[in-house]
Design an enzyme around this catalytic site. Sequence first.
Site, short mmCIF file in Angstrom:
data_model
loop_
_atom_site.label_atom_id
_atom_site.label_comp_id
_atom_site.label_asym_id
_atom_site.label_seq_id
_atom_site.Cartn_x
_atom_site.Cartn_y
_atom_site.Cartn_z
N ASP A 57 0.85 -1.19 0.00
CA ASP A 57 0.00 0.00 0.00
C ASP A 57 0.89 1.24 0.00
O ASP A 57 2.05 1.20 0.40
CB ASP A 57 -0.98 -0.02 1.17
CG ASP A 57 -0.35 -0.50 2.47
OD1 ASP A 57 0.89 -0.60 2.53
OD2 ASP A 57 -1.09 -0.77 3.42
N GLU B 85 -5.49 3.27 4.14
CA GLU B 85 -5.89 3.84 5.43
C GLU B 85 -7.39 4.13 5.49
O GLU B 85 -7.98 4.14 6.56
CB GLU B 85 -5.11 5.13 5.71
CG GLU B 85 -3.61 4.92 5.94
CD GLU B 85 -3.31 4.19 7.24
OE1 GLU B 85 -4.23 3.99 8.05
OE2 GLU B 85 -2.14 3.80 7.42
ZN ZN Z 1 -2.23 2.57 9.14
ZN ZN Z 2 -0.75 0.56 7.42
#
Ligand code: ZN
Ligand code: ZN
Length: 430
Positions: free
Chosen positions: A77, A147
């Site tokens: 990510d 997130e």
């Molecule tokens: Zn995080």
């Molecule tokens: Zn994270």
Amino acid sequence: MTTTVPGLDALLPSLRALYRDLHAHPELSLQETRTAGVVAGRLRAQSGWEVTEAVGGTGVVGVLRNGEGPTVLLRADMDGLPVLEATGLPYASKARGTDRDGNDVPVMHACGHDMHVTCLLGVTALLAADRGGWRGTVVAVFQPAEETGEGARNMLADGFAERFPAPDVCLGQHVGPFPAGVAVTRPGPVMAASDSYRVRLFGRGGHGSTPESTVDPVVLAAAVVLRLQTVVAREVGASQAAVVTVGSLHAGTKENIIPDEAELKLNIRSVDPVVRERVLAAVRRIVRAEAEASGAPEEPEFTSLGSFPVTVNTADATATTLTGLRRVLGEEAVLVLPQPINGSEDFGLFGTALGAPSVFWHFGGVDPAAFAGLDAETLAARGLPAEVAVNHSPRYAPLQDPTIELGVRALLGAARTWLADGADGADGMG
Ligand SMILES: [Zn+2]
Ligand SMILES: [Zn+2]
């Protein structure tokens, strides 16, 4: 360190420079354009990757086809957080961004996603350089907006399943507040579900001197916050896991004005679907009932701020992956957790949507000296030592070394356990 990885030592200086660059230039969720550009540029410079940009927004997917063999999806990510960095590092972020409400906010890689991108680009480089050593297909996924729980959904909704090879397994990793050199995971549920809400509580404002003419939403909010603490204490069994946190509470502007409304932001974690439903129902019931108890003129308003499913590791795939992790990190460095971690992830959506087993693990980025003399039971009972900054803290910073190297070794070792051995017979890891 139990095995050598050919090419890794030579690659590390470039990965360190990449990590410092990413760390200094974090971007908010769904705004990861610079990061995506850096990722695509690096992938294109490594021979053999088919690179697709703008998948589900700023997502980047690299595909490396290297003969007959399993297809392995590796995911990192890319997003940062609205946190003012206080690490004091020479490459600390000074970045600012604009959040979705239009606020100017500081931005920091406070969750280590810069480490995830760096490690995956290290793995892609090593796999591209060693194409005689393995066979199969690797799908490298650089995902936006973890997130906020949106990135995996957005990539999948953008035709991911039709556009890229179907994986035989999905692998992902997260750096965390464990000793560097250690990896932890478990079969079954490994991370919690997370449900977040904004709750507006309506009162009737007025002068601070005449509360009898008002419905005070500040008192209502205070009662809600306290009563919500009883959900886990009184409605969830002692052996079940759940967390209810009120992370934000806002009302009013001045000491002698009773405001019209108050706003809470709630985050709820759970591991069991039945517990999850029970906790969510209890939260709604309490908020509504407290509003009624206050004589609120309107029902409270709930808005979802995001929802993450429970992250579940497929049992047999976890056993296979643990073999790979143990081979590269050492037998004693890979721990099977007794219970899930209470953080949440959207990584699991890939395996669920693509019909593939999936395995997620955490790896440490903290100087092991900080844990000296503490065993796992003590840590579980008392929490982390105060000097260990956790993810999302303004002081969170994994050690650059040896974390980059260990993260690359872990992800490569896990991937190579799934990929077939190459024509040259040497698997390069052994
Ligand atoms: Zn995080
Ligand atoms: Zn994270």
